[in-house]
Design a protein around this motif. Sequence first.
Motif, PDB file in Angstrom:
ATOM      1  N   GLN A 178      26.443  41.350  39.404  1.00 25.20           N
ATOM      2  CA  GLN A 178      27.333  40.181  39.690  1.00 25.20           C
ATOM      3  C   GLN A 178      27.928  40.727  40.066  1.00 25.20           C
ATOM      4  O   GLN A 178      28.704  40.690  39.027  1.00 25.20           O
ATOM      5  CB  GLN A 178      27.175  38.898  39.039  1.00 25.20           C
ATOM      6  CG  GLN A 178      25.273  38.795  39.372  1.00 25.20           C
ATOM      7  CD  GLN A 178      24.993  37.501  37.932  1.00 25.20           C
ATOM      8  OE1 GLN A 178      25.985  36.601  37.507  1.00 25.20           O
ATOM      9  NE2 GLN A 178      23.834  36.566  38.188  1.00 25.20           N
ATOM     10  N   GLN A 179      28.792  40.701  41.151  1.00 23.39           N
ATOM     11  CA  GLN A 179      30.592  40.654  41.234  1.00 23.39           C
ATOM     12  C   GLN A 179      31.365  39.965  41.240  1.00 23.39           C
ATOM     13  O   GLN A 179      31.242  38.567  41.312  1.00 23.39           O
ATOM     14  CB  GLN A 179      30.267  41.771  43.170  1.00 23.39           C
ATOM     15  CG  GLN A 179      29.992  43.169  43.066  1.00 23.39           C
ATOM     16  CD  GLN A 179      30.107  43.405  44.734  1.00 23.39           C
ATOM     17  OE1 GLN A 179      30.150  42.662  45.280  1.00 23.39           O
ATOM     18  NE2 GLN A 179      30.246  44.257  44.533  1.00 23.39           N
ATOM     19  N   GLY A 180      32.688  39.876  40.816  1.00 21.02           N
ATOM     20  CA  GLY A 180      33.567  38.807  40.603  1.00 21.02           C
ATOM     21  C   GLY A 180      35.633  39.657  40.859  1.00 21.02           C
ATOM     22  O   GLY A 180      34.811  40.758  41.465  1.00 21.02           O
ATOM     23  N   VAL A 181      36.028  39.123  40.237  1.00 13.44           N
ATOM     24  CA  VAL A 181      37.432  39.372  41.281  1.00 13.44           C
ATOM     25  C   VAL A 181      38.398  39.493  40.227  1.00 13.44           C
ATOM     26  O   VAL A 181      39.428  39.566  40.372  1.00 13.44           O
ATOM     27  CB  VAL A 181      38.071  38.801  42.096  1.00 13.44           C
ATOM     28  CG1 VAL A 181      37.380  38.380  43.764  1.00 13.44           C
ATOM     29  CG2 VAL A 181      37.536  37.045  42.329  1.00 13.44           C
ATOM     30  N   SER A 182      37.921  39.476  39.067  1.00 13.00           N
ATOM     31  CA  SER A 182      38.962  39.502  37.472  1.00 13.00           C
ATOM     32  C   SER A 182      39.332  40.834  36.675  1.00 13.00           C
ATOM     33  O   SER A 182      38.405  41.744  38.029  1.00 13.00           O
ATOM     34  CB  SER A 182      38.736  38.722  36.528  1.00 13.00           C
ATOM     35  OG  SER A 182      37.666  39.371  35.334  1.00 13.00           O
ATOM     36  N   PRO A 183      39.785  41.460  36.607  1.00 15.95           N
ATOM     37  CA  PRO A 183      40.101  43.104  36.156  1.00 15.95           C
ATOM     38  C   PRO A 183      39.227  43.156  34.862  1.00 15.95           C
ATOM     39  O   PRO A 183      38.428  44.119  34.718  1.00 15.95           O
ATOM     40  CB  PRO A 183      41.128  42.626  35.299  1.00 15.95           C
ATOM     41  CG  PRO A 183      41.790  42.078  35.300  1.00 15.95           C
ATOM     42  CD  PRO A 183      41.419  40.775  35.585  1.00 15.95           C
ATOM     43  N   LEU A 184      38.362  42.330  34.696  1.00 14.57           N
ATOM     44  CA  LEU A 184      36.315  42.378  33.404  1.00 14.57           C
ATOM     45  C   LEU A 184      35.202  42.952  34.187  1.00 14.57           C
ATOM     46  O   LEU A 184      35.046  42.151  34.995  1.00 14.57           O
ATOM     47  CB  LEU A 184      36.652  41.704  33.017  1.00 14.57           C
ATOM     48  CG  LEU A 184      36.293  41.301  31.856  1.00 14.57           C
ATOM     49  CD1 LEU A 184      36.634  42.250  30.378  1.00 14.57           C
ATOM     50  CD2 LEU A 184      36.327  39.968  30.410  1.00 14.57           C
TER      51      LEU A 184
END
Length: 260
Positions: A7-13
Amino acid sequence: MSTVEIQQGVSPLVLAFPHSSTEMPDEFAAHLNDEGRILRDTDWHVERLYADLVPEATTVAARFHRYVVDANRPPDGKSLYPGQATTDLVPLSDFDGNEIWDIRPNADDIDRRRHIFHASYHAGLEAEMERVKSLHGFVILYDCHSIRSRVPRLFDGVLPDMNIGTNSGTTCAPQIETIIADACSRSEFSSVLNGRFKGGWTTRHYGRPANGWHAVQMELAQSTHLATEEPPFAYSAERAAKLRPVLGDILAKLTEWRPT
């Protein structure tokens, strides 16, 4: 079966879950003995424990059980803890040393599992690490684990509740290690930094802080979030409700961190 779920996110984590799945192809499950079929060494309910704690984090989860192949072991099978008890790339016994197979996997079986499962999980994880780093100039991998609080073969006595592994400070920036250790020390839970669990292959392989790749492993004692550490390994919402804010605080601070 799918070997990895992303599941892709856009935070650095990036949150990684190498041992939370109970899925196993029938051809492998058929060769397990009665003890093996219990799947005792699963990181029970870890994905549920971390669910929705922080927005926009990327998640990478193996969709195969660690008895298929251990995604947190080196692909060449070398021990991460020389001289100490551990399990293999494809485990032949459980953490207590009990045999888990009626028919043990042979060298060809192990090689096949390495290429089909281990390699595809890490291809997915590495691609997400690269993608997130391209967004921010750095990436933080937080490797999510749990284990029974008492495993005499692996460690003496009762394991601390929260076990932080950075391979003795080599896999992340010092500030990241401090953020996590301080959050744990302020909580009601016991904790240790680089104790029995210093970080598995995932942490050691991806932890390249000089290149902007930071990695840390969190090994939780299952007494912190399970109603029982024996079958059926039920989730305790009451216990988890005390732990989740601590984990959420850690993840929020990691999301906010920037290199200086």
